[in-house]
Design an enzyme around this catalytic site. Sequence first.
Site, mmCIF file in Angstrom:
data_model
loop_
_atom_site.group_PDB
_atom_site.id
_atom_site.type_symbol
_atom_site.label_atom_id
_atom_site.label_comp_id
_atom_site.label_asym_id
_atom_site.label_seq_id
_atom_site.Cartn_x
_atom_site.Cartn_y
_atom_site.Cartn_z
ATOM 1 N N HIS A 237 0.874 -1.188 0.000
ATOM 2 C CA HIS A 237 0.000 0.000 0.000
ATOM 3 C C HIS A 237 0.903 1.228 0.000
ATOM 4 C CE1 HIS A 237 -3.458 2.426 0.620
ATOM 5 N NE2 HIS A 237 -3.715 2.209 1.892
ATOM 6 N N HIS B 270 -2.160 -2.083 -9.734
ATOM 7 C CA HIS B 270 -3.056 -1.451 -8.775
ATOM 8 C C HIS B 270 -4.317 -2.275 -8.679
ATOM 9 C CE1 HIS B 270 -5.507 1.596 -6.818
ATOM 10 N NE2 HIS B 270 -4.373 2.162 -6.467
ATOM 11 N N ASP C 282 2.887 5.714 -6.888
ATOM 12 C CA ASP C 282 4.125 5.582 -6.116
ATOM 13 C C ASP C 282 5.361 5.433 -6.981
ATOM 14 O OD1 ASP C 282 3.090 5.787 -3.583
ATOM 15 O OD2 ASP C 282 2.317 3.752 -3.689
HETATM 16 N N1 ACO Z 1 5.113 -7.029 -10.633
HETATM 17 C C1 ACO Z 1 4.981 -8.238 -11.246
HETATM 18 N N2 ACO Z 1 3.814 -8.895 -11.360
HETATM 19 C C2 ACO Z 1 2.725 -8.339 -10.806
HETATM 20 C C3 ACO Z 1 2.788 -7.088 -10.149
HETATM 21 C C4 ACO Z 1 4.032 -6.421 -10.082
HETATM 22 N N3 ACO Z 1 4.145 -5.230 -9.475
HETATM 23 N N4 ACO Z 1 1.556 -6.743 -9.699
HETATM 24 C C5 ACO Z 1 0.749 -7.756 -10.062
HETATM 25 N N5 ACO Z 1 1.446 -8.714 -10.736
HETATM 26 C C6 ACO Z 1 0.899 -9.933 -11.348
HETATM 27 C C7 ACO Z 1 0.592 -10.991 -10.301
HETATM 28 O O1 ACO Z 1 1.705 -11.839 -10.088
HETATM 29 C C8 ACO Z 1 -0.576 -11.700 -10.921
HETATM 30 O O2 ACO Z 1 -0.072 -12.536 -11.954
HETATM 31 P P1 ACO Z 1 -0.810 -13.938 -12.289
HETATM 32 O O3 ACO Z 1 -2.188 -13.560 -12.750
HETATM 33 O O4 ACO Z 1 0.036 -14.551 -13.339
HETATM 34 O O5 ACO Z 1 -0.830 -14.723 -11.006
HETATM 35 C C9 ACO Z 1 -1.362 -10.574 -11.615
HETATM 36 O O6 ACO Z 1 -0.366 -9.575 -11.935
HETATM 37 C C10 ACO Z 1 -2.465 -9.952 -10.767
HETATM 38 O O7 ACO Z 1 -1.884 -9.545 -9.530
HETATM 39 P P2 ACO Z 1 -2.655 -9.460 -8.143
HETATM 40 O O8 ACO Z 1 -1.649 -9.475 -7.044
HETATM 41 O O9 ACO Z 1 -3.728 -10.506 -8.146
HETATM 42 O O10 ACO Z 1 -3.342 -8.047 -8.247
HETATM 43 P P3 ACO Z 1 -3.986 -7.265 -7.048
HETATM 44 O O11 ACO Z 1 -4.998 -6.346 -7.647
HETATM 45 O O12 ACO Z 1 -4.431 -8.195 -5.978
HETATM 46 O O13 ACO Z 1 -2.738 -6.451 -6.441
HETATM 47 C C11 ACO Z 1 -1.100 -4.776 -6.038
HETATM 48 C C12 ACO Z 1 -2.492 -5.114 -6.647
HETATM 49 C C13 ACO Z 1 -1.019 -5.266 -4.597
HETATM 50 C C14 ACO Z 1 -0.954 -3.252 -6.041
HETATM 51 C C15 ACO Z 1 -0.011 -5.450 -6.907
HETATM 52 O O14 ACO Z 1 -0.107 -5.017 -8.237
HETATM 53 C C16 ACO Z 1 1.407 -5.195 -6.366
HETATM 54 O O15 ACO Z 1 1.872 -5.914 -5.499
HETATM 55 N N6 ACO Z 1 2.114 -4.125 -6.899
HETATM 56 C C17 ACO Z 1 3.417 -3.780 -6.393
HETATM 57 C C18 ACO Z 1 3.276 -2.987 -5.089
HETATM 58 C C19 ACO Z 1 2.773 -1.568 -5.319
HETATM 59 O O16 ACO Z 1 3.246 -0.844 -6.192
HETATM 60 N N7 ACO Z 1 1.782 -1.148 -4.485
HETATM 61 C C20 ACO Z 1 1.236 0.204 -4.530
HETATM 62 C C21 ACO Z 1 -0.233 0.189 -4.869
HETATM 63 S S1 ACO Z 1 -0.802 1.834 -5.080
HETATM 64 C C22 ACO Z 1 -1.054 2.436 -3.498
HETATM 65 O O17 ACO Z 1 -1.309 1.717 -2.573
HETATM 66 C C23 ACO Z 1 -0.949 3.868 -3.372
#
Ligand code: ACO
Length: 428
Positions: free
Chosen positions: A265, A307, A364
């Site tokens: 987050h 996101h 971010d």
């Molecule tokens: N890098 C690589 N792969 C990713 C990333 C990433 N940053 N984010 C998602 N994926 C992939 C997952 O592995 C998954 O792949 P799969 O379908 O083959 O299993 C798919 O994309 C979907 O990912 P989820 O984790 O299910 O997506 P969710 O909506 O639950 O998560 C989140 C969103 C937590 C923001 C995620 O994208 C992440 O961890 N990003 C990196 C951390 C980040 O930047 N957070 C800031 C969010 S913005 C904020 O809070 C202000």
Amino acid sequence: MPNKAILEIDGKKYEFPVLIGTENEVAIDISSLRGATKGVITLDPGFKNTGSCESKITFLDGEKGILRHRGYAIEELTKKASFLEVAYLVIFGELPTKAEFNKFEDDIKSHSMVNEEVKNIIDGFPKIAHPMGVLSSLTSALTAFNPGTVNVNSKEDMYQAIVRLLAKFPVLASWAHRINKGLPLNYSDNSLDYISNIMQMMFKIPTEEFKLNPIAVRALDELLILHEDHEQNCSTSTVRIAGSSAAGLFASISAGVSALWGPLHGGANQAVLEMLEEIQKDGGDVDKFINKAKDKNDPFRLMGFGHRVYKNFDPRARIIKKAADELFQDLNLNDPILDIAKHLEEVALKDEYFAERKLYPNVDFYSGIIYRALGVPVEMFTVMFAIGRLPGWIAQWKEMRENGEPIGRPRQLYTGETLRTFKSFEER
Ligand code: ACO
């Protein structure tokens, strides 16, 4: 537009009303489900499909990349308003008149002193304490020094709690930074505007004159406006759910600070910069890190990408990217980290893995680079986010209280052991 939804369980049909939001969003109201079905609930881990409330504060459309507060587009707010003006809008629902704004600002300034005894609490923290932990603890501790803010039984009580928190929170945030660096604690300077005051409290040292750079002040103002609210995200939902037990504003916001801390987050801005520094130290091979992020056997994720809600470009990321470019140009800065970030973004956006999963840079991805240019240390990035998000948390808490929402208490699907007989130590 549909006006009802029918659910069939075991041959029996149940009808539920369908609600339509002002932006034509559709929601099935299942609040009668458990009673009507004698015990059936819905299961939605991570609440990906579940609305927890009706809200008038923020509209976002993740597919189209739209973000609006009280109907005003974020693009317009960042260009035309100040942080405090947007805070008023988010919290009270309308843009303030000049007189309303002046009163709001004066009321905040009149509460900008923090009880000196709070410093005794600060002295108890080890110097290496993460500023987010310190901020969360101090925000909670504020309740002890302002007990009148817990039971807000009138509009005036609520207003008083709100202006106190808006005044004291940035002071605590700057103190969290200064103890971490071994610097004397600064006080608020009520001759300054809200953002300039934050910068001065953080960076002014007693031995030197402190000169505010208007370009840097405007960049921070814009960056913090971008963070003001983002509807029912993890920390905001935490604030609403903590407050739903009638916990006071300060305690509820302290819970929100803790939720924001995590790297999935608000902690992502710190994680992004640490990742960019790691890439730089490793020789700058962007492709290597892209491949790591794509490798299912590697826990590495590209921080600042993806996101929960935006499956398109985060509109805030577009604004912030431009702001970062302008800031670097205006301050005549050259940062190899910015070049790595740009290269990374370029490569990721062309990569099929990221395109297929609709993973775009989020707010971010660029905010850390701006904080770094402003001289904010990495461990303070999420604290800056918290300062930005404070008006949104307050607005959501206020709305929840004014709507008289019931205590937040989700159900569960129990998958543990059924009844068993206790065994003594000898029998186990
Ligand atoms: N890098 C690589 N792969 C990713 C990333 C990433 N940053 N984010 C998602 N994926 C992939 C997952 O592995 C998954 O792949 P799969 O379908 O083959 O299993 C798919 O994309 C979907 O990912 P989820 O984790 O299910 O997506 P969710 O909506 O639950 O998560 C989140 C969103 C937590 C923001 C995620 O994208 C992440 O961890 N990003 C990196 C951390 C980040 O930047 N957070 C800031 C969010 S913005 C904020 O809070 C202000």
